[in-house]
Design a protein around this motif. Sequence first.
Motif, PDB file in Angstrom:
ATOM      1  N   LEU A   1      17.750  40.127  13.191  1.00 42.05           N
ATOM      2  CA  LEU A   1      16.592  40.657  14.090  1.00 42.05           C
ATOM      3  C   LEU A   1      18.116  39.307  15.163  1.00 42.05           C
ATOM      4  N   TYR A   2      18.411  38.531  15.359  1.00 40.80           N
ATOM      5  CA  TYR A   2      19.163  37.540  16.470  1.00 40.80           C
ATOM      6  C   TYR A   2      20.442  38.574  15.767  1.00 40.80           C
ATOM      7  N   ALA A   3      20.782  39.590  15.379  1.00 37.88           N
ATOM      8  CA  ALA A   3      22.852  40.184  16.488  1.00 37.88           C
ATOM      9  C   ALA A   3      23.422  40.262  15.113  1.00 37.88           C
ATOM     10  N   HIS A   4      23.198  38.721  14.196  1.00 41.69           N
ATOM     11  CA  HIS A   4      24.413  38.408  13.647  1.00 41.69           C
ATOM     12  C   HIS A   4      25.307  38.695  13.210  1.00 41.69           C
TER      13      HIS A   4
ATOM     14  N   ALA B   1      10.474  48.042  13.443  1.00 43.21           N
ATOM     15  CA  ALA B   1      10.204  46.696  14.763  1.00 43.21           C
ATOM     16  C   ALA B   1      11.488  46.523  15.148  1.00 43.21           C
ATOM     17  N   ALA B   2      12.853  45.991  14.956  1.00 42.85           N
ATOM     18  CA  ALA B   2      14.147  46.033  15.252  1.00 42.85           C
ATOM     19  C   ALA B   2      14.675  46.967  15.883  1.00 42.85           C
ATOM     20  N   SER B   3      14.031  48.352  15.613  1.00 46.06           N
ATOM     21  CA  SER B   3      14.657  49.663  16.832  1.00 46.06           C
ATOM     22  C   SER B   3      13.594  49.581  18.057  1.00 46.06           C
TER      23      SER B   3
ATOM     24  N   PRO C   1      12.643  37.506  18.908  1.00 44.76           N
ATOM     25  CA  PRO C   1      12.837  38.251  17.592  1.00 44.76           C
ATOM     26  C   PRO C   1      11.563  37.389  16.703  1.00 44.76           C
ATOM     27  N   HIS C   2      10.885  35.901  17.569  1.00 43.13           N
ATOM     28  CA  HIS C   2      10.405  35.103  16.727  1.00 43.13           C
ATOM     29  C   HIS C   2       8.687  35.878  17.015  1.00 43.13           C
TER      30      HIS C   2
ATOM     31  N   GLU D   1       4.993  47.402  -1.216  1.00 44.34           N
ATOM     32  CA  GLU D   1       5.532  46.612  -0.754  1.00 44.34           C
ATOM     33  C   GLU D   1       6.767  45.742  -0.061  1.00 44.34           C
ATOM     34  N   ALA D   2       8.279  45.923  -0.959  1.00 45.28           N
ATOM     35  CA  ALA D   2       9.225  45.757  -1.155  1.00 45.28           C
ATOM     36  C   ALA D   2      10.047  46.888   0.343  1.00 45.28           C
ATOM     37  N   VAL D   3       9.575  47.303   0.411  1.00 45.99           N
ATOM     38  CA  VAL D   3      10.013  49.060   0.748  1.00 45.99           C
ATOM     39  C   VAL D   3       9.184  49.178   1.883  1.00 45.99           C
ATOM     40  N   ASN D   4       8.298  48.411   2.104  1.00 42.07           N
ATOM     41  CA  ASN D   4       7.120  48.237   3.665  1.00 42.07           C
ATOM     42  C   ASN D   4       7.941  47.395   4.485  1.00 42.07           C
ATOM     43  N   LEU D   5       7.651  46.494   3.520  1.00 36.60           N
ATOM     44  CA  LEU D   5       8.571  45.441   4.664  1.00 36.60           C
ATOM     45  C   LEU D   5       9.738  45.645   4.736  1.00 36.60           C
ATOM     46  N   ILE D   6      10.741  46.626   4.164  1.00 36.45           N
ATOM     47  CA  ILE D   6      11.575  47.156   4.756  1.00 36.45           C
ATOM     48  C   ILE D   6      11.719  47.420   5.740  1.00 36.45           C
ATOM     49  N   CYS D   7      11.282  48.310   5.425  1.00 39.02           N
ATOM     50  CA  CYS D   7      11.098  49.494   7.033  1.00 39.02           C
ATOM     51  C   CYS D   7      10.362  49.451   8.005  1.00 39.02           C
ATOM     52  N   ASP D   8       9.097  48.771   8.120  1.00 35.10           N
ATOM     53  CA  ASP D   8       8.502  47.969   9.073  1.00 35.10           C
ATOM     54  C   ASP D   8       9.212  46.901  10.114  1.00 35.10           C
ATOM     55  N   THR D   9       9.771  46.403   9.257  1.00 37.85           N
ATOM     56  CA  THR D   9      10.668  45.328   9.954  1.00 37.85           C
ATOM     57  C   THR D   9      11.949  46.016  10.489  1.00 37.85           C
ATOM     58  N   MET D  10      12.515  47.237   9.649  1.00 40.81           N
ATOM     59  CA  MET D  10      13.975  47.920  10.953  1.00 40.81           C
ATOM     60  C   MET D  10      12.977  48.722  11.847  1.00 40.81           C
TER      61      MET D  10
END
Length: 289
Positions: free
Chosen positions: A250-253, A133-135, A141-142, A122-131
């Motif tokens: 996502l907010y480019a900080h 989506a960011a690409s 970003p909301h 779950e942790a890996v999928n959460l990271i990979c799916d969000t990264m």
Amino acid sequence: MFGLIGIVVIFVMVFGGYLAAGGKLGIIMKSLPFEMMMIGGAAVGAFLISNDLRAIKHTTKDIGKVFKGPKWKPGDYRDLLCLLFELIRLARANPVAVEEHIETPQDSSIFSKYPKILTDKEAVNLICDTMRAASMNYDDPHQVEEVLEKRIEANLHHALHSSHALQTVADGLPALGIVAAVLGVIKTMGSIDQPPEILGKMIGGALVGTFLGVFLAYGLVAPFATKVKAVVEEDGHFYQLIREVLVANLYAHPTNMCIEVGRQNTPSHHRPSFSELEDALKATKQEAA
């Protein structure tokens, strides 16, 4: 450790107090197997009726959390921040290069540095799916933030099922104890012609059912349910940390600011100090160089 200590304290205080007051264990021990069969068997049967196979396995596995405690330790939160730092920095420097890490994390040289995190799907999928989506260059970003929030809420709701199932059993045990006690009274009434010393023992045996139902409910099963809930909610902070860092990305900080947002949102008893995290990030940069 504290789970075992707690169980020992419960038994010593309850039965030790009973013996110290002059009570005798003979009646309890004689009635215990039959009362346990009725009350425990009915509780297990009700549990099987109200849950499917997956929930039963999940609950059985989660009982171990009472003794093991939370899965994620302070060092794991530090490692997570270092992992996210590497991924975000690489994604900003070379968006194409990061794809191999988020598409096949099991073969990633970055993820492999953190084997405990890699084993948590779950942790890996959460990271990979969000990264991923960011690409995709989301205009808002909301959108990703809302998806992440709902996903984490759904996962937490599912993880808490074991606690709810155990609490349901705890709520029913006192009533099942009364059922066993009533059956004992019925048995006693069938022997009403016996002398008082025999009837007294039979009534005492019947009351063991009431005692056992209440004791199991509030002395063992309900505390187990509470502990499982506490551990699940504690581990949930790990996934919230992923959300906080990746939403900041996502907010480019700036990358360091994203990681600091994550550090600040780490529970205080797991939060690495600023200098500790800074040293870990410097070591990560040196390895990547």
